[in-house]
Design a protein around this motif. Sequence first.
Motif, PDB file in Angstrom:
ATOM      1  N   UNK A   1       0.820  -1.218   0.000  1.00 23.99           N
ATOM      2  CA  UNK A   1       0.000   0.000   0.000  1.00 23.99           C
ATOM      3  C   UNK A   1       0.849   1.260   0.000  1.00 23.99           C
ATOM      4  N   UNK A   2       2.113   1.140   0.325  1.00 23.26           N
ATOM      5  CA  UNK A   2       3.033   2.275   0.145  1.00 23.26           C
ATOM      6  C   UNK A   2       3.398   2.387  -1.332  1.00 23.26           C
ATOM      7  N   UNK A   3       3.659   1.245  -1.961  1.00 29.33           N
ATOM      8  CA  UNK A   3       4.011   1.252  -3.387  1.00 29.33           C
ATOM      9  C   UNK A   3       2.846   1.718  -4.258  1.00 29.33           C
TER      10      UNK A   3
ATOM     11  N   UNK B   1      11.468   2.505   3.014  1.00 30.58           N
ATOM     12  CA  UNK B   1      11.354   1.947   1.672  1.00 30.58           C
ATOM     13  C   UNK B   1      12.298   2.687   0.711  1.00 30.58           C
ATOM     14  N   UNK B   2      12.406   3.995   0.851  1.00 25.46           N
ATOM     15  CA  UNK B   2      13.334   4.765   0.014  1.00 25.46           C
ATOM     16  C   UNK B   2      14.770   4.352   0.297  1.00 25.46           C
ATOM     17  N   UNK B   3      15.074   4.065   1.560  1.00 25.92           N
ATOM     18  CA  UNK B   3      16.405   3.604   1.923  1.00 25.92           C
ATOM     19  C   UNK B   3      16.710   2.259   1.261  1.00 25.92           C
TER      20      UNK B   3
ATOM     21  N   UNK C   1      17.609  -4.271  -1.440  1.00 28.16           N
ATOM     22  CA  UNK C   1      17.324  -3.718  -2.759  1.00 28.16           C
ATOM     23  C   UNK C   1      16.745  -4.789  -3.669  1.00 28.16           C
ATOM     24  N   UNK C   2      17.272  -5.993  -3.583  1.00 24.87           N
ATOM     25  CA  UNK C   2      16.719  -7.103  -4.368  1.00 24.87           C
ATOM     26  C   UNK C   2      15.267  -7.353  -3.982  1.00 24.87           C
TER      27      UNK C   2
ATOM     28  N   UNK D   1       9.624  -7.011  -5.228  1.00 21.56           N
ATOM     29  CA  UNK D   1       8.283  -6.684  -4.744  1.00 21.56           C
ATOM     30  C   UNK D   1       7.621  -5.643  -5.641  1.00 21.56           C
ATOM     31  N   UNK D   2       8.376  -4.633  -6.048  1.00 26.06           N
ATOM     32  CA  UNK D   2       7.816  -3.595  -6.922  1.00 26.06           C
ATOM     33  C   UNK D   2       7.394  -4.182  -8.262  1.00 26.06           C
ATOM     34  N   UNK D   3       8.249  -5.024  -8.845  1.00 21.89           N
ATOM     35  CA  UNK D   3       7.932  -5.644 -10.135  1.00 21.89           C
ATOM     36  C   UNK D   3       6.677  -6.503 -10.043  1.00 21.89           C
TER      37      UNK D   3
END
Length: 190
Positions: A62-64, A127-129, A140-141, A146-148
């Motif tokens: 829900x942040x993304x 999340x930005x970190x 980062x991975x 998760x974003x993809x």
Amino acid sequence: MANSAKSKKLVKRRGLRVNTSRRNFVKFAFCALPVIRLWAPVEIYAQGVNLDIPSMLRALLDILIPKDTTPSATELGVDRKILGKLERYKYYSVLVEKGCLWFEQQSMHIYKTPFLALQQAEQVKLMQQAEKSGLKDPQNNFFRALRQDAYTYYYSDPRSWEGLVYAGPPQPSGFPDFNQRPVVRAEKKT
């Protein structure tokens, strides 16, 4: 001189000469311990940490993809699809566990409170970190995977298209009006 040559056994592997003495073996073993620790199972690091992975995934998703004119990621069931993927793929479940553990540890280290208890602004900072960390870092991975997956599952649902100027996939009819501008859907009155 012959004795010293015998004591240092040199093994030729793929064109390299490798010294296999006991001293070098011990050096290698102690140097490899930190590397082996990095690949240790998550449970070793997670001792004393109670991870609620489904709730953490919902918060991160829900942040993304927050709710605006279109539904949020969790409203479209993206979290359930990712949890289903966790059950099917062991490597993905390890990645998600390590990623959620990183968020929990960073939250406790920086804010002294669990991730799920943070304000949304603080969660966004974490999340930005994770996004800005190095490409080889596990967080980062996790963030990129998760974003993809979130965007793939979200935009594969036709309910997410309502806020876009997108009428749906062109097949099977193709683009009969390719020489005209896309038609903007009429906005719903609430």
